[in-house]
Enzyme design. Structure first.
Site, PDB file in Angstrom:
ATOM      1  N   SER A 589      25.596  83.579   9.084  1.00  0.00           N
ATOM      2  CA  SER A 589      26.323  84.757   8.646  1.00  0.00           C
ATOM      3  C   SER A 589      27.756  84.336   8.295  1.00  0.00           C
ATOM      4  O   SER A 589      27.935  83.487   7.423  1.00  0.00           O
ATOM      5  CB  SER A 589      26.267  85.843   9.718  1.00  0.00           C
ATOM      6  OG  SER A 589      26.657  87.079   9.193  1.00  0.00           O
ATOM      7  N   ASP A 664      16.472  89.468   3.879  1.00  0.00           N
ATOM      8  CA  ASP A 664      17.765  89.795   4.487  1.00  0.00           C
ATOM      9  C   ASP A 664      18.401  90.915   3.675  1.00  0.00           C
ATOM     10  O   ASP A 664      18.714  90.738   2.489  1.00  0.00           O
ATOM     11  CB  ASP A 664      18.643  88.541   4.478  1.00  0.00           C
ATOM     12  CG  ASP A 664      19.937  88.703   5.263  1.00  0.00           C
ATOM     13  OD1 ASP A 664      20.374  89.856   5.453  1.00  0.00           O
ATOM     14  OD2 ASP A 664      20.514  87.679   5.667  1.00  0.00           O
ATOM     15  N   HIS A 696      18.186  89.222   8.444  1.00  0.00           N
ATOM     16  CA  HIS A 696      19.440  88.527   8.758  1.00  0.00           C
ATOM     17  C   HIS A 696      19.369  87.823  10.106  1.00  0.00           C
ATOM     18  O   HIS A 696      19.980  86.776  10.302  1.00  0.00           O
ATOM     19  CB  HIS A 696      20.596  89.528   8.737  1.00  0.00           C
ATOM     20  CG  HIS A 696      21.955  88.894   8.690  1.00  0.00           C
ATOM     21  ND1 HIS A 696      22.337  88.028   7.692  1.00  0.00           N
ATOM     22  CD2 HIS A 696      23.029  88.993   9.519  1.00  0.00           C
ATOM     23  CE1 HIS A 696      23.577  87.630   7.893  1.00  0.00           C
ATOM     24  NE2 HIS A 696      24.016  88.191   8.998  1.00  0.00           N
TER      25      HIS A 696
END
Length: 719
Positions: A589, A664, A696
């Site tokens: 991320s 995602d 994600h």
């Protein structure tokens, strides 16, 4: 309730990939029941993610399971449920939430338990029974009097009577459609603002305030399930930075539906964020309304005509952070937190918004209000007063005076306070010890009982070396916190490669005196394989004050990388066994973004990187998060350009492994696809690992182990 596990004399890749982590299956989501007789909590057996709801009787010490959950498969969740679990980062199954109220404020206890098939209730000492007609119910909430439950289904708001066995749920709203939702927190609210709810019961249980969100003007973003045996396409109305947000309205409807919804006046400008909504004890509705640039926040109250009265207006630079510290008192006063000094602190206000007094101050911050004792006029809160790497419980009088520290043991305390019974639960951990939960007296901090302890869950008994905590100064004088995982045999005679484990983004702190740091089994495994693992909380990260956090304003990926480079240089200079010439980095991320920026911007330092789900250009991320830190793209084009990994691919010299889930919906795979296109154009080599059916946060057990295998092998091969 013990960890039946072998000592980790030698970790395996399966250990590094396993959830839950050793020693982390302690009770959580604790509450004191409204009658003050018991404590309830969620708990799963070791090695299991299937949670049950438990009750601890304060008088007898008896612990009783209130549910009997069976393992569920991820496929049993609808796509909408999957997305909600993704927003809340929930891995657990079984009972993941519950709610207690006292019927009519003084009667029998009413318990609500949501399950994947329907909602269930328990009234008094009766059995847990299914609430008819609630299949597919999302986000359920009991009315304050315990007689009704409201929920969302098919983007509409519903309610059902809990006191009548023949009751059938009633649909309260009827205007939802493609791009319009009623009673649902819109994507930005759930993902970025910490507001998971889209409706709120009034104190008298007669009214519901709710949000209507209109996203019809936001283009659909399709996500294809490429790993599925059938054609599945999700369509999300994703608000990209600089583009329109959902338009929200705040309405009030009556439970008997005798009148149409009453829409409140949120102001002439509809390009705003509805950040928080709450009812006062006197049944006046309040809202926190934030400007699009996130530099102005107003707390408003709505009168009987629906017009707003501004109680507080905050202005911040470079931005304002939202909090959950607002507490309304029976006296009409209220508690509010702000960052006017650069550090979040509490203050007491009159009902009309006039400040009475500051309650806390100093170069430290309040991390959250825990409870208010209205009788003793005392507020309990967590904060960093005793250092940022620890968390403690404090109290201060609403009438002013000195702050009292309640928790004493060095480490990380997460507490639940019940002033009405003079007790609190202390969930305490430290580097060497997994969480233990004790019930303590507020008056003198003495232990009444131990709610949970696992004597086998210590670093020593699990064979986990305790990471070293340290701090260092950058060349420009900033003090940064760091954690070091060293090989057991590390001596000055051998130089080991360094691997930086990075997140580096806002609203996160990773260096802390807690069990979470020790039980990072990826870092521990890499240390066992002969790497020195380093974590640094660079500028831009949380809980150090607004100036520390705001160093990234308008230019993300610059000071953060410089701080990580400084951490590597400090480590190599002060730990002779750490080889500053062989350095890798990994993260996901924001950590994936940082990995790319580190390889591109500091190739002399970072030689190998594994980047998971990276943002590769901020023009592809959402409005609220991106504009808070980078401003509007039309007003900061050079900042957006310079902060994008896509801009700097030609500087890549080392080895890069990109990892991304194809479905995602937060950081779209498009980010990695754009980066691949740029790398090819620049004739730069890269490696790619995709997970066709992951979002994600990867969840599949075999996939997680494969992820660890590829990451470790990459560093072993190239570092």
């Amino acid at each position: 309730m013990t960890t039946a596990d072998r000592p980790f004399a030698t970790l395996t890749l399966a250990d590094a990939a396993r959830y839950p982590r050793p020693g982390t299956t302690a009770p959580h989501r604790l509450e004191f029941t409204p009658d003050g007789a018991a404590i309830t909590y969620l708990f799963s057996a070791p090695e299991s993610l299937v949670q049950q709801l438990w009750r601890y009787d304060l008088a007898t010490g008896e612990q009783q399971s209130l549910t009997n959950e069976q393992p569920e498969q991820a496929g049993s969740f609808s796509i909408e449920e999957q997305l909600r679990r993704e927003r809340s980062r929930t891995r657990e199954v079984g009972v993941t939430d519950y709610q207690f109220v006292r019927e009519d404020g003084a009667g029998q206890l009413v318990l609500l338990v949501p399950r994947s098939d329907a909602l269930y209730q328990r009234r008094g000492d009766g059995p847990l029974t299914e609430i008819p007609g609630t299949a597919g119910a999302l986000d359920p909430t009991l009315s304050p009097n315990g007689r009704h439950v409201a929920f969302v289904r098919n983007d509409e708001l519903w309610v059902t009577d809990l006191t009548t066995a023949e009751a059938v749920p009633r649909q309260l709203t009827s205007s939802a459609g493609d791009g319009i939702t009623n009673g649902v927190a819109e994507y930005i609210a759930q993902e970025e603002m910490g507001r998971s709810k889209g409706y709120w019961w009034s104190p008298n249980s007669q009214h519901l305030a709710y949000v209507q969100a209109d996203s019809r003007h936001i283009p659909r973003y399709p996500i294809v399930h490429q790993g599925s045996g059938s054609l599945i396409i999700e369509e999300h109305r994703y608000p990209f930075t600089g583009q329109p947000n959902a338009r929200v309205r705040l309405g009030i409807l009556t439970l008997d539906q005798s009148t149409a919804p009453y829409w409140l006046d949120l102001g002439a400008n509809d390009d705003i964020y509805l950040a928080r909504v709450a009812w006062r004890p006197d049944a006046v509705l309040t809202a926190q309304i934030e400007s699009r640039d996130q530099r102005t926040l107003r707390l408003v109250a709505f009168d009987t005509a629906g017009q707003q009265q501004t109680l507080i207006e905050e202005h911040g630079d470079p931005w304002l952070n939202l909090a959950n510290d607002l507490r309304f008192l029976p006296t009409g006063e209220f508690i509010w937190s702000h960052e006017r000094s650069g550090f979040r602190h509490l203050a007491l206000y009159q009902a009309d918004g006039q400040e009475i007094r500051a309650l806390t101050a100093g170069e430290w911050l309040v991390t959250g209000v825990v409870a208010v004792d209205n009788n003793q006029r005392t507020v309990y809160f967590h904060g960093t007063r005793d250092g940022v790497t620890e968390r403690h419980l404090y109290r201060v009088s609403l009438d002013g005076g000195e702050i009292t520290k309640i928790t004493t043991a060095a480490g990380w305390h997460e507490t639940v306070v019940a002033p009405t019974v003079g007790l609190y639960v202390d969930r305490y951990s430290a580097l060497a010890n997994a969480p233990t939960l004790t019930i303590r007296r507020l008056a003198d901090n003495t232990v009444v009982a131990t709610l949970f302890a696992d004597p086998q869950a210590t670093a020593e008994k699990l064979g986990l070396p305790v990471p070293e905590l340290a701090s260092f100064q950058t060349a420009d004088g900033a003090t940064l916190q760091a954690a070091i995982y060293s090989p057991a045999a590390a001596t000055n005679a051998t130089a080991y490669p360094i691997i930086v484990s990075v997140y580096g983004g806002p609203h996160a702190q990773r260096v802390e005196n807690s069990w979470n740091l020790t039980v990072d089994l990826r870092a521990q495994y890499l240390a066992q394989q002969g790497f020195v693992v380093l974590k640094v909380d660079n500028r831009g990260s949380a809980n150090r004050g607004l100036a520390f956090e705001g160093a990234i304003a308008g230019d993300m990926g610059k000071i953060e990388v410089a701080d990580q480079v400084a951490g590597v240089e400090w480590l190599a200079a002060n730990r002779p066994y750490a080889d500053g010439k062989r350095v890798g980095i990994y993260g996901s991320s924001y950590g994936g973004y940082m990995t790319c920026m580190a390889l591109f911007q500091a190739p002399a330092t970072f030689k190998v990187g594994v980047s998971g789900a990276p943002v590769t250009h901020w023009d592809g991320y959402d409005t609220y998060y991106t504009e808070r830190y980078m401003g509007h793209p039309a007003q900061n084009p050079s900042g957006y350009r310079n902060s994008a990994p896509l801009t700097h691919v030609e500087k890549l010299q080392g080895k890069l492994l990109l990892i991304h889930g194809l479905i995602d919906e937060n950081v779209h795979f498009r980010h990695t696809a754009r980066l691949i296109t740029a790398l090819i154009a620049a004739d730069k080599d890269y490696d790619l690992l995709i997970f066709p059916s992951e979002r994600h946060m990867p969840r599949d057990a075999k996939g997680l182990e494969y992820y660890e295998k590829r990451l470790v092998a990459y560093f072993q091969q190239y570092l």
